[in-house]
Design a protein around this motif. Structure first.
Motif, mmCIF file in Angstrom:
data_model
loop_
_atom_site.group_PDB
_atom_site.id
_atom_site.type_symbol
_atom_site.label_atom_id
_atom_site.label_comp_id
_atom_site.label_asym_id
_atom_site.label_seq_id
_atom_site.Cartn_x
_atom_site.Cartn_y
_atom_site.Cartn_z
ATOM 1 N N ASN A 98 -3.959 3.416 -0.804
ATOM 2 C CA ASN A 98 -4.405 3.269 0.579
ATOM 3 C C ASN A 98 -5.444 2.169 0.750
ATOM 4 O O ASN A 98 -5.570 1.587 1.830
ATOM 5 C CB ASN A 98 -4.971 4.595 1.092
ATOM 6 C CG ASN A 98 -3.908 5.667 1.211
ATOM 7 O OD1 ASN A 98 -2.733 5.365 1.401
ATOM 8 N ND2 ASN A 98 -4.300 6.927 1.090
ATOM 9 N N GLU A 99 -6.173 1.886 -0.323
ATOM 10 C CA GLU A 99 -7.210 0.861 -0.216
ATOM 11 C C GLU A 99 -6.631 -0.526 -0.007
ATOM 12 O O GLU A 99 -7.356 -1.461 0.376
ATOM 13 C CB GLU A 99 -8.120 0.877 -1.455
ATOM 14 C CG GLU A 99 -7.524 0.270 -2.720
ATOM 15 C CD GLU A 99 -6.670 1.217 -3.524
ATOM 16 O OE1 GLU A 99 -6.324 0.895 -4.677
ATOM 17 O OE2 GLU A 99 -6.324 2.300 -2.989
ATOM 18 N N LEU A 100 -5.337 -0.694 -0.267
ATOM 19 C CA LEU A 100 -4.704 -1.995 -0.048
ATOM 20 C C LEU A 100 -4.328 -2.222 1.406
ATOM 21 O O LEU A 100 -4.070 -3.359 1.813
ATOM 22 C CB LEU A 100 -3.434 -2.123 -0.901
ATOM 23 C CG LEU A 100 -3.602 -2.125 -2.414
ATOM 24 C CD1 LEU A 100 -2.258 -2.386 -3.065
ATOM 25 C CD2 LEU A 100 -4.612 -3.175 -2.847
ATOM 26 N N ASP A 101 -4.264 -1.153 2.190
ATOM 27 C CA ASP A 101 -3.829 -1.292 3.575
ATOM 28 C C ASP A 101 -4.861 -2.083 4.381
ATOM 29 O O ASP A 101 -6.018 -2.247 3.965
ATOM 30 C CB ASP A 101 -3.610 0.085 4.197
ATOM 31 C CG ASP A 101 -2.523 0.070 5.253
ATOM 32 O OD1 ASP A 101 -2.119 -1.025 5.681
ATOM 33 O OD2 ASP A 101 -2.073 1.162 5.653
ATOM 34 N N LEU A 102 -4.423 -2.568 5.537
ATOM 35 C CA LEU A 102 -5.313 -3.377 6.376
ATOM 36 C C LEU A 102 -6.505 -2.544 6.832
ATOM 37 O O LEU A 102 -6.353 -1.406 7.276
ATOM 38 C CB LEU A 102 -4.545 -3.889 7.595
ATOM 39 C CG LEU A 102 -3.325 -4.767 7.296
ATOM 40 C CD1 LEU A 102 -2.680 -5.223 8.595
ATOM 41 C CD2 LEU A 102 -3.712 -5.971 6.447
ATOM 42 N N LYS A 103 -7.683 -3.122 6.722
ATOM 43 C CA LYS A 103 -8.903 -2.453 7.150
ATOM 44 C C LYS A 103 -9.571 -3.286 8.225
ATOM 45 O O LYS A 103 -9.973 -4.427 7.973
ATOM 46 C CB LYS A 103 -9.858 -2.253 5.968
ATOM 47 C CG LYS A 103 -11.130 -1.497 6.356
ATOM 48 C CD LYS A 103 -12.038 -1.279 5.158
ATOM 49 C CE LYS A 103 -13.298 -0.522 5.575
ATOM 50 N NZ LYS A 103 -14.224 -0.333 4.431
ATOM 51 N N ARG A 104 -9.672 -2.720 9.421
ATOM 52 C CA ARG A 104 -10.293 -3.405 10.547
ATOM 53 C C ARG A 104 -11.702 -2.873 10.768
ATOM 54 O O ARG A 104 -11.928 -1.664 10.735
ATOM 55 C CB ARG A 104 -9.476 -3.205 11.824
ATOM 56 C CG ARG A 104 -8.175 -3.990 11.879
ATOM 57 C CD ARG A 104 -7.433 -3.700 13.186
ATOM 58 N NE ARG A 104 -6.316 -4.605 13.391
ATOM 59 C CZ ARG A 104 -5.106 -4.426 12.902
ATOM 60 N NH1 ARG A 104 -4.878 -3.355 12.135
ATOM 61 N NH2 ARG A 104 -4.139 -5.281 13.130
ATOM 62 N N VAL A 105 -12.627 -3.762 11.009
ATOM 63 C CA VAL A 105 -14.003 -3.372 11.347
ATOM 64 C C VAL A 105 -14.473 -4.223 12.518
ATOM 65 O O VAL A 105 -13.974 -5.336 12.743
ATOM 66 C CB VAL A 105 -14.963 -3.549 10.146
ATOM 67 C CG1 VAL A 105 -14.575 -2.645 8.996
ATOM 68 C CG2 VAL A 105 -15.027 -4.998 9.706
ATOM 69 N N ALA A 140 0.835 -1.208 0.000
ATOM 70 C CA ALA A 140 0.000 0.000 0.000
ATOM 71 C C ALA A 140 0.865 1.251 0.000
ATOM 72 O O ALA A 140 0.607 2.209 -0.739
ATOM 73 C CB ALA A 140 -0.928 -0.013 1.214
ATOM 74 N N LYS A 141 1.905 1.271 0.837
ATOM 75 C CA LYS A 141 2.788 2.436 0.911
ATOM 76 C C LYS A 141 3.561 2.608 -0.384
ATOM 77 O O LYS A 141 3.652 3.726 -0.916
ATOM 78 C CB LYS A 141 3.746 2.291 2.090
ATOM 79 C CG LYS A 141 4.731 3.453 2.225
ATOM 80 C CD LYS A 141 5.643 3.283 3.417
ATOM 81 C CE LYS A 141 6.649 4.440 3.509
ATOM 82 N NZ LYS A 141 7.531 4.314 4.701
ATOM 83 N N MET A 142 4.137 1.535 -0.893
ATOM 84 C CA MET A 142 4.973 1.633 -2.090
ATOM 85 C C MET A 142 4.176 2.085 -3.307
ATOM 86 O O MET A 142 4.659 2.858 -4.128
ATOM 87 C CB MET A 142 5.630 0.279 -2.362
ATOM 88 C CG MET A 142 6.624 -0.146 -1.295
ATOM 89 S SD MET A 142 7.112 -1.878 -1.472
ATOM 90 C CE MET A 142 8.087 -1.781 -2.974
ATOM 91 N N SER A 143 2.949 1.607 -3.419
ATOM 92 C CA SER A 143 2.143 1.894 -4.606
ATOM 93 C C SER A 143 1.196 3.075 -4.421
ATOM 94 O O SER A 143 0.462 3.418 -5.344
ATOM 95 C CB SER A 143 1.339 0.655 -4.998
ATOM 96 O OG SER A 143 0.452 0.280 -3.956
ATOM 97 N N GLN A 144 1.189 3.688 -3.216
ATOM 98 C CA GLN A 144 0.289 4.810 -2.903
ATOM 99 C C GLN A 144 -1.181 4.427 -3.032
ATOM 100 O O GLN A 144 -2.014 5.252 -3.411
ATOM 101 C CB GLN A 144 0.565 6.007 -3.809
ATOM 102 C CG GLN A 144 1.961 6.553 -3.746
ATOM 103 C CD GLN A 144 2.088 7.763 -4.634
ATOM 104 O OE1 GLN A 144 1.586 8.853 -4.332
ATOM 105 N NE2 GLN A 144 2.754 7.594 -5.764
#
Length: 401
Positions: A325-332, A319-323
């Protein structure tokens, strides 16, 4: 080297990667999931001309100001224009041009009367409804004006953005290149699909699970391989791959048995060991090292352990390398509709299915070597260290996949 909490391991790795600045030219067919590396400005008005939003007649509004069913206005039809063509006639007093949706409105006309409010006349049309000036009239530049900045550098691209680029007449665009990842599975017991299933052997599922997951996440998988438990061969493969990949992922050989060779591989290559072991279950025996220009991430050979740590460790990096943000971990938060009786001495991640605020654990084993019960799962239940058991009705955090 001490065992790390997940957050510590994630932070150490994130500190060692940067946003990718290299760019490449891609076609519009390739933009989905990519990040724009340039500002995009409109080169023309859109639409480039005033156009009709419906089928009907282009007319002067003052000519039909008193039109009604009881007192229709009769207009001489001087031309017909379809989408993609232009009328060379000008609308003057008492005349009309038959027009279709999307066609350029001819000079002299300031509105379009819908055909349902006429008698559909071809030579002479009767108009039954008054239409005001610039009603049913799409202005030139109604969508955007020439010179307008439509898309910004660092914007994520998708189908809408592809449509905007196409409306500008662009065939290609500059985007940041995708992270390059290589995947190697190790183990003397592994066979590739299609090979005869020999006694004592198993088919390599990790290679396909990890590569297809990385591809789904939009990564550029530049090389794949499968090798036996041979330090020299594995080291040579990694060394021969490092210039191609930002991240090299391996599975197997990371515990403390006689065949756990990755520790020796890292030493032989002279790579800097970042950490070994993360306080999570499954996937605790994870080894990470750095080489010039990239990371080596050695995951457990157990299918579920490898899959879990791809999510927990690699996704934040990608997520960081490719910019993206939707790839980052999402907790619900979710309400558990299942029980899990095991005590969690470290943070445990349990495969599950999330829908409508509820989460269910599938039937079957949750062991790290079991792959089949992952089918259909779309999340991981996070059970913190010290959790005695999970009961139905408990509120839990889940990580969406």
């Amino acid at each position: 080297m001490q065992i790390l909490r997940l957050e510590q391991a994630q932070s150490l790795l994130l500190d060692r990667v940067k946003k990718i600045e290299e760019t490449e030219t891609i076609s519009l067919w390739e933009v989905s999931g990519r990040v724009l590396a340039e500002d995009i400005f409109a080169g023309h008005d859109q639409p480039p001309f005033p156009r009709s939003p419906l089928d009907g007649y282009a007319v002067r509004s003052r000519d039909i100001a008193k039109a009604s069913k009881e007192c229709p206005v009769r207009l001489t039809v001087i031309d017909e224009v379809n989408a993609g063509s232009v009328s060379r006639q000008s609308v003057t007093r008492g005349t009309a041009v038959r027009i279709m949706t999307g066609a350029s409105i001819p000079k002299g006309a300031d509105c379009v009367v819908g055909q349902e409010d006429t008698d559909y006349g071809e030579a002479v049309a009767e108009v039954y409804e008054a239409v005001g000036a610039y009603e049913n009239y799409c202005y030139a530049g109604e969508d955007y004006k020439a010179g307008t900045k439509l898309l910004s550098k660092d914007m994520a691209l998708g189908s809408v953005e592809a449509g905007i680029l196409a409306s500008l007449g662009l065939k290609q665009v500059q985007a940041y290149r995708r992270p390059r990842v290589a995947v190697l599975t190790t183990g003397d017991e592994l066979l590739l699909p299609g090979e005869p299933l020999l006694e004592g052997k198993i088919y390599d599922s990790n290679l396909y699970t990890l590569v297809t997951r990385l591809t789904t996440l939009g990564m550029n998988v530049v090389r794949t391989g499968r090798l036996g438990d041979d330090v020299k061969d594995v080291a040579a493969w990694i060394e021969g791959t490092k210039r191609q990949a930002d991240i090299i992922v391996t599975t197997g050989g990371v515990s403390v048995g006689k065949k756990d060779i990755m520790h020796e591989v890292v030493r032989r290559l002279g790579y800097e060991r970042i950490f070994w072991r993360v306080a999570v279950k499954p996937g605790m025996p994870t080894l990470c090292a750095q080489y010039q220009g990239g990371l080596l991430i050695c995951l457990s050979g157990n299918p579920f352990g490898a899959a879990v740590n791809l999510e927990l460790l690699l996704r934040p990096l990608l997520a960081k390398m490719s910019q993206r943000n939707e790839l980052d971990l999402k907790r619900v938060k979710a309400v558990s509709k299942s029980e899990f009786p095991k005590k969690s001495t470290v943070d445990r991640y349990v495969r599950a299915y999330f829908e409508g605020g509820e989460v269910r654990i599938p039937n079957g084993s949750n062991a790290s070597g079991i792959l089949s019960s992952m089918c259909g799962c779309n999340c991981l239940i996070e059970l913190p260290a010290g959790t005695q058991r999970l009961s139905e009705g408990d509120r839990v955090w889940v990580i969406l996949m």
